[in-house]
Scaffold this motif. Sequence first.
Motif, PDB file in Angstrom:
ATOM      1  N   GLU A  36       0.659  -1.478   0.226  1.00  0.00           N
ATOM      2  CA  GLU A  36      -0.485   0.032  -0.166  1.00  0.00           C
ATOM      3  C   GLU A  36       1.070   1.115   0.142  1.00  0.00           C
ATOM      4  O   GLU A  36       1.569   0.853   0.678  1.00  0.00           O
ATOM      5  CB  GLU A  36      -0.957  -0.367   1.144  1.00  0.00           C
ATOM      6  N   GLY A  37       0.397   2.120  -0.833  1.00  0.00           N
ATOM      7  CA  GLY A  37       1.140   3.533  -0.801  1.00  0.00           C
ATOM      8  C   GLY A  37       1.008   4.367   0.347  1.00  0.00           C
ATOM      9  O   GLY A  37      -0.054   3.861   1.468  1.00  0.00           O
ATOM     10  N   ALA A  38       1.551   5.387   1.029  1.00  0.00           N
ATOM     11  CA  ALA A  38       1.324   6.455   2.305  1.00  0.00           C
ATOM     12  C   ALA A  38       0.254   6.961   2.583  1.00  0.00           C
ATOM     13  O   ALA A  38      -0.935   6.824   3.207  1.00  0.00           O
ATOM     14  CB  ALA A  38       2.158   7.729   1.885  1.00  0.00           C
ATOM     15  N   ASP A  39      -1.041   6.666   1.226  1.00  0.00           N
ATOM     16  CA  ASP A  39      -2.428   7.427   1.383  1.00  0.00           C
ATOM     17  C   ASP A  39      -3.261   5.735   1.586  1.00  0.00           C
ATOM     18  O   ASP A  39      -4.809   5.731   1.543  1.00  0.00           O
ATOM     19  CB  ASP A  39      -2.816   7.584   0.600  1.00  0.00           C
ATOM     20  N   GLY A  40      -2.834   4.367   1.962  1.00  0.00           N
ATOM     21  CA  GLY A  40      -3.423   3.570   2.067  1.00  0.00           C
ATOM     22  C   GLY A  40      -4.015   2.989   1.304  1.00  0.00           C
ATOM     23  O   GLY A  40      -4.748   1.104   1.144  1.00  0.00           O
ATOM     24  N   ALA A  45      -0.883  -6.084  -5.307  1.00  0.00           N
ATOM     25  CA  ALA A  45      -1.010  -6.827  -4.795  1.00  0.00           C
ATOM     26  C   ALA A  45      -1.129  -8.457  -5.519  1.00  0.00           C
ATOM     27  O   ALA A  45      -1.456  -8.381  -6.763  1.00  0.00           O
ATOM     28  CB  ALA A  45      -2.392  -6.804  -4.610  1.00  0.00           C
ATOM     29  N   GLU A  46      -0.266  -9.196  -4.892  1.00  0.00           N
ATOM     30  CA  GLU A  46      -0.390 -10.597  -5.489  1.00  0.00           C
ATOM     31  C   GLU A  46      -1.453 -11.839  -5.003  1.00  0.00           C
ATOM     32  O   GLU A  46      -1.432 -11.981  -3.955  1.00  0.00           O
ATOM     33  CB  GLU A  46       0.902 -10.900  -5.721  1.00  0.00           C
ATOM     34  N   LEU A  47      -1.648 -12.039  -5.827  1.00  0.00           N
ATOM     35  CA  LEU A  47      -2.931 -13.243  -5.008  1.00  0.00           C
ATOM     36  C   LEU A  47      -2.557 -14.285  -5.828  1.00  0.00           C
ATOM     37  O   LEU A  47      -2.587 -14.694  -7.324  1.00  0.00           O
ATOM     38  CB  LEU A  47      -4.672 -12.567  -5.969  1.00  0.00           C
ATOM     39  N   ARG A  48      -2.864 -15.242  -4.918  1.00  0.00           N
ATOM     40  CA  ARG A  48      -2.039 -16.919  -5.573  1.00  0.00           C
ATOM     41  C   ARG A  48      -3.432 -17.456  -5.649  1.00  0.00           C
ATOM     42  O   ARG A  48      -4.823 -17.432  -4.799  1.00  0.00           O
ATOM     43  CB  ARG A  48      -1.504 -17.210  -4.760  1.00  0.00           C
ATOM     44  N   PHE A  49      -3.250 -18.774  -6.687  1.00  0.00           N
ATOM     45  CA  PHE A  49      -4.775 -19.703  -7.218  1.00  0.00           C
ATOM     46  C   PHE A  49      -3.519 -20.767  -7.272  1.00  0.00           C
ATOM     47  O   PHE A  49      -2.756 -20.740  -8.474  1.00  0.00           O
ATOM     48  CB  PHE A  49      -5.410 -19.023  -8.072  1.00  0.00           C
ATOM     49  N   MET A  53      -0.852 -16.931 -10.334  1.00  0.00           N
ATOM     50  CA  MET A  53      -1.304 -16.326  -9.439  1.00  0.00           C
ATOM     51  C   MET A  53      -1.163 -14.861 -10.314  1.00  0.00           C
ATOM     52  O   MET A  53      -1.011 -14.791 -11.813  1.00  0.00           O
ATOM     53  CB  MET A  53       0.519 -15.266  -9.355  1.00  0.00           C
ATOM     54  N   VAL A  54      -2.217 -14.239  -9.843  1.00  0.00           N
ATOM     55  CA  VAL A  54      -2.557 -12.512 -10.431  1.00  0.00           C
ATOM     56  C   VAL A  54      -2.246 -11.489  -9.800  1.00  0.00           C
ATOM     57  O   VAL A  54      -1.956 -11.809  -8.297  1.00  0.00           O
ATOM     58  CB  VAL A  54      -4.458 -12.098 -11.097  1.00  0.00           C
ATOM     59  N   MET A  55      -1.370 -10.331 -10.625  1.00  0.00           N
ATOM     60  CA  MET A  55      -1.430  -9.017  -9.683  1.00  0.00           C
ATOM     61  C   MET A  55      -1.962  -8.212 -10.334  1.00  0.00           C
ATOM     62  O   MET A  55      -2.813  -8.451 -11.287  1.00  0.00           O
ATOM     63  CB  MET A  55       0.423  -8.935 -10.122  1.00  0.00           C
ATOM     64  N   LEU A  56      -2.744  -7.131  -9.011  1.00  0.00           N
ATOM     65  CA  LEU A  56      -3.177  -6.308  -9.498  1.00  0.00           C
ATOM     66  C   LEU A  56      -2.957  -5.116  -8.677  1.00  0.00           C
ATOM     67  O   LEU A  56      -2.031  -5.768  -7.805  1.00  0.00           O
ATOM     68  CB  LEU A  56      -4.640  -6.111  -9.515  1.00  0.00           C
ATOM     69  N   GLY A  57      -4.145  -3.779  -9.099  1.00  0.00           N
ATOM     70  CA  GLY A  57      -3.429  -2.510  -8.330  1.00  0.00           C
ATOM     71  C   GLY A  57      -4.447  -1.666  -8.967  1.00  0.00           C
ATOM     72  O   GLY A  57      -5.526  -2.491  -9.491  1.00  0.00           O
ATOM     73  N   GLY A  58      -4.129  -0.198  -8.475  1.00  0.00           N
ATOM     74  CA  GLY A  58      -5.362  -0.027  -9.158  1.00  0.00           C
ATOM     75  C   GLY A  58      -5.535   0.870 -10.021  1.00  0.00           C
ATOM     76  O   GLY A  58      -4.367   0.685 -10.984  1.00  0.00           O
TER      77      GLY A  58
END
Length: 139
Positions: A36-40, A45-49, A53-58
């Motif tokens: 997370e950034g300073a603003d939360g 993110a990395e999500l495993r199955f 894995m998939v990666m994600l962000g804003g």
Amino acid sequence: MVRTSHVFPVLRYRNPKAAIEFLVKGFGFHVAALHEGADGEVVHAELRFGESMVMLGGFSPELVASGRTASGGTGGIYVSVRFVDGHYDRAVAAGAKITRPPEDMEYGSREYSCRDIEGYEWSFGTYDPLGIDGKVADA
């Protein structure tokens, strides 16, 4: 067989925290990393199955070209699962929008498709295109 390359889909969400919650609750992913950034806000993110894995962000217009897969695009993500019907029930309970209910395919797979909370198309089925030891992730 030695693997030297991997493919990791990267998804951009307008509300990545809600997307992570949905992917964990609805599809059975596990959070492997969350930055997370300073603003939360979620930066990465990395999500495993299973072993995938998939990666994600804003979502940021500066980072994402027009023609994004979600909201009417032509792409999607396929995930191999062992128990399609149980996985389907879990996705429905979490609020996934079903686009194709579970069905037996002529090539031997049982599959269904849905959209997540921001419109990405996901398909889940028993077909494993790699056929590695016939193993798939538990759902």
